[in-house]
Design a protein around this motif. Structure first.
Motif, PDB file in Angstrom:
ATOM      1  N   ILE A  11       0.875  -1.186   0.000  1.00 57.67           N
ATOM      2  CA  ILE A  11       0.000   0.000   0.000  1.00 57.67           C
ATOM      3  C   ILE A  11       0.905   1.226   0.000  1.00 57.67           C
ATOM      4  O   ILE A  11       1.821   1.324   0.824  1.00 57.67           O
ATOM      5  CB  ILE A  11      -0.891   0.044   1.268  1.00 57.67           C
ATOM      6  CG1 ILE A  11      -1.728  -1.239   1.402  1.00 57.67           C
ATOM      7  CG2 ILE A  11      -1.799   1.268   1.249  1.00 57.67           C
ATOM      8  CD1 ILE A  11      -2.555  -1.329   2.687  1.00 57.67           C
ATOM      9  N   GLU A 142      -9.941  -0.892  -3.029  1.00 55.06           N
ATOM     10  CA  GLU A 142      -8.488  -1.075  -3.141  1.00 55.06           C
ATOM     11  C   GLU A 142      -7.960  -2.083  -2.122  1.00 55.06           C
ATOM     12  O   GLU A 142      -6.843  -2.575  -2.252  1.00 55.06           O
ATOM     13  CB  GLU A 142      -7.759   0.281  -2.981  1.00 55.06           C
ATOM     14  CG  GLU A 142      -7.837   0.943  -1.604  1.00 55.06           C
ATOM     15  CD  GLU A 142      -9.085   1.805  -1.406  1.00 55.06           C
ATOM     16  OE1 GLU A 142     -10.029   1.674  -2.204  1.00 55.06           O
ATOM     17  OE2 GLU A 142      -9.112   2.603  -0.444  1.00 55.06           O
ATOM     18  N   ALA A 143      -8.754  -2.372  -1.101  1.00 54.19           N
ATOM     19  CA  ALA A 143      -8.281  -3.272  -0.041  1.00 54.19           C
ATOM     20  C   ALA A 143      -9.229  -4.441   0.178  1.00 54.19           C
ATOM     21  O   ALA A 143      -9.209  -5.060   1.234  1.00 54.19           O
ATOM     22  CB  ALA A 143      -8.120  -2.493   1.263  1.00 54.19           C
ATOM     23  N   ALA A 170      -2.152  -1.086  -3.690  1.00 56.64           N
ATOM     24  CA  ALA A 170      -3.151  -0.022  -3.519  1.00 56.64           C
ATOM     25  C   ALA A 170      -2.393   1.299  -3.449  1.00 56.64           C
ATOM     26  O   ALA A 170      -1.448   1.440  -2.664  1.00 56.64           O
ATOM     27  CB  ALA A 170      -3.949  -0.248  -2.238  1.00 56.64           C
ATOM     28  N   LEU A 245      -9.825   3.569   3.308  1.00 59.80           N
ATOM     29  CA  LEU A 245      -8.924   2.412   3.241  1.00 59.80           C
ATOM     30  C   LEU A 245      -9.089   1.548   4.496  1.00 59.80           C
ATOM     31  O   LEU A 245      -9.233   0.324   4.403  1.00 59.80           O
ATOM     32  CB  LEU A 245      -7.474   2.914   3.105  1.00 59.80           C
ATOM     33  CG  LEU A 245      -6.366   1.873   3.176  1.00 59.80           C
ATOM     34  CD1 LEU A 245      -6.428   0.918   1.986  1.00 59.80           C
ATOM     35  CD2 LEU A 245      -4.983   2.550   3.218  1.00 59.80           C
TER      36      LEU A 245
END
Ligand SMILES: NC(=O)c1ccc[n+]([C@@H]2O[C@H](COP(=O)([O-])OP(=O)(O)OC[C@H]3O[C@@H](n4cnc5c(N)ncnc54)[C@H](O)[C@@H]3O)[C@@H](O)[C@H]2O)c1
Ligand SMILES: [Fe+2]
Length: 384
Positions: A11, A142-143, A170, A245
């Motif tokens: 990330i 994204e996660a 990410a 996130l």
């Protein structure tokens, strides 16, 4: 008891995160399919990404036809381009729609078939490498190991899952969220809020998912009103990007519950944007299930200072509902009626919506046991 916990292997967070990502992309492949929407092209975000890829000496091709929440047709079109252009990895830049489209094309690239074939199954064949760059704060896609795709024939929003859908990288650069208009800031912020509350009150919650959920809720309650009032508030945008996130990480590991279960059918049948339908449902749904988890809802109220230790769990839980109500008011979330939904059509669809919601299995993660009849009651109450 032990539990596994899943987060993207890499990330990158912060301003200019794109540059930092370039070194990773060089190891991912030769030619990227950039999955995005027309607004990202218009805003110049794709030009920024192309510039970084050019400097890294990487080839790419752009698929920018994501003109709404993703459908099976968009996935097939993207797949065709991926194949014709001989791409070997993916970069998605945009809201949850672009990110989810990338994941679904990734599934077809290595597993074949049609995307609806994977409904209700665990997707297990690794996809080509995937990078997710969110521009909303947001879905947390994204996660997550999820992708949500509209099946246009059956008129359902399919929730597809598999660990292989977790992006390899990410890239969370809050700068991309600065251009989001008020309505998108509100809907996506409420989506992130709902993820975190559902994760914290889910039967699948763990101590680690709680940590991420609590932090996300604290950030959102403080910063969503600020980002909504002034979209150029960099500090509030950064806090919201991190919160989205965190919320994504929390529900990736603890799942969502009643609100998301009931929200997808409203999106599929009435085309209400995902975050808005969540927000329309949140207060009523949580009020209905409050007595199944006073301990959890009261802990949330205390964590954000809406209740004190002296308050009973029941009183504190009710105070949390007030927070939700105020957040929706601040963000000017419309009712179904204000959004222009036809009441008669909505009532005609109650049975299908409740059935589809139960089928998605999300409601069964709620601490209070729920039946299809309960969901119908809640859908009805949205018009009270
Ligand atoms: N995979 C998951 O885990 C997950 C979780 C929650 C939601 N979802 C899905 O994500 C989709 C919704 O994604 P979303 O809410 O991010 O919206 P979106 O991607 O559909 O984008 C909505 C609109 O906002 C615009 N936009 C996005 N970022 C912008 C920016 N920075 N500036 C200006 N305009 C911008 C887009 O161009 C688009 O017109 C739904 O299909 C939902 O079901 C997926
Ligand atoms: Fe969501």
């Amino acid at each position: 008891m032990s539990f596994e916990f899943f987060i993207p292997p890499k990330i990158v967070v912060g301003n200019n995160a794109l540059e930092a990502a370039a070194t990773v992309w060089k190891q991912m492949g030769q030619k990227a399919l950039i999955v995005t929407d027309p607004m990202m092209v218009q805003l110049g975000n794709i030009a920024k990404l192309e510039d970084v890829l050019d400097k890294a000496g990487l080839s790419y091709c752009v698929y920018s036809d994501i003109t709404g929440e993703p459908t099976d047709k968009m996935i097939n079109h993207g797949m065709q381009i991926y194949r014709e252009e001989h791409c070997d990895f993916f970069i998605a830049l945009g809201g949850g729609s672009a990110l989810d489209t990338m994941k679904a094309i990734g599934v077809l690239a290595t597993s074949g078939g049609q995307i609806s074939d994977y409904m209700g199954k665990e997707i297990s064949v690794p996809t080509p490498p995937m990078t997710a760059i969110p521009t909303t704060a947001g879905t947390g896609s994204e996660a997550t190991q999820f992708t949500v795709i509209n099946d246009t024939k059956r008129k359902i929003k399919m929730l597809l899952k598999g660990q292989v859908l977790l992006p390899d990288l990410a890239v969370v650069d809050p700068q991309f969220t600065l251009s989001a208009p008020k309505s998108i800031t509100a809907s996506t912020g409420m989506d992130a809020f709902t993820h975190a509350v559902e994760a914290y009150t889910s039967t699948k919650a763990t101590k680690l998912s709680d940590t991420f959920a609590l932090s996300a809720i604290q950030r959102i309650v403080k910063n969503l009103p600020l980002a909504y009032a002034d979209g150029s508030n960099q500090e509030a945008r950064e806090e919201m990007a991190i919160a989205a996130l965190e919320a994504g990480i929390s529900f990736n590991n603890a799942s969502v519950t009643i609100v998301h279960g009931m929200s997808r059918p409203i999106g599929a049948l009435f085309h209400v944007p995902h975050g808005i339908s969540n927000a329309m449902l949140a207060e009523k749904c949580f009020a209905y299930v409050l007595d199944g988890a006073y301990d959890r809802f009261s802990a949330l109220a205390r964590a954000i200072g809406a209740a004190s230790l002296e308050d009973s769990d029941q009183k504190a839980s009710k105070a949390f509902l007030e927070v939700i109500k105020n957040l929706c008011q601040t963000c000017e979330i419309p009712s179904l009626e204000e959004y222009g939904i036809n009441r008669e059509l909505f009532f005609q669809s109650l049975d299908k919506m409740a059935e589809d919601a139960m089928d998605s299995k999300s409601p069964s993660n709620t601490r209070k046991p729920l039946t299809k009849g309960d969901l119908i009651l809640i859908y009805r109450s949205l018009w009270d």
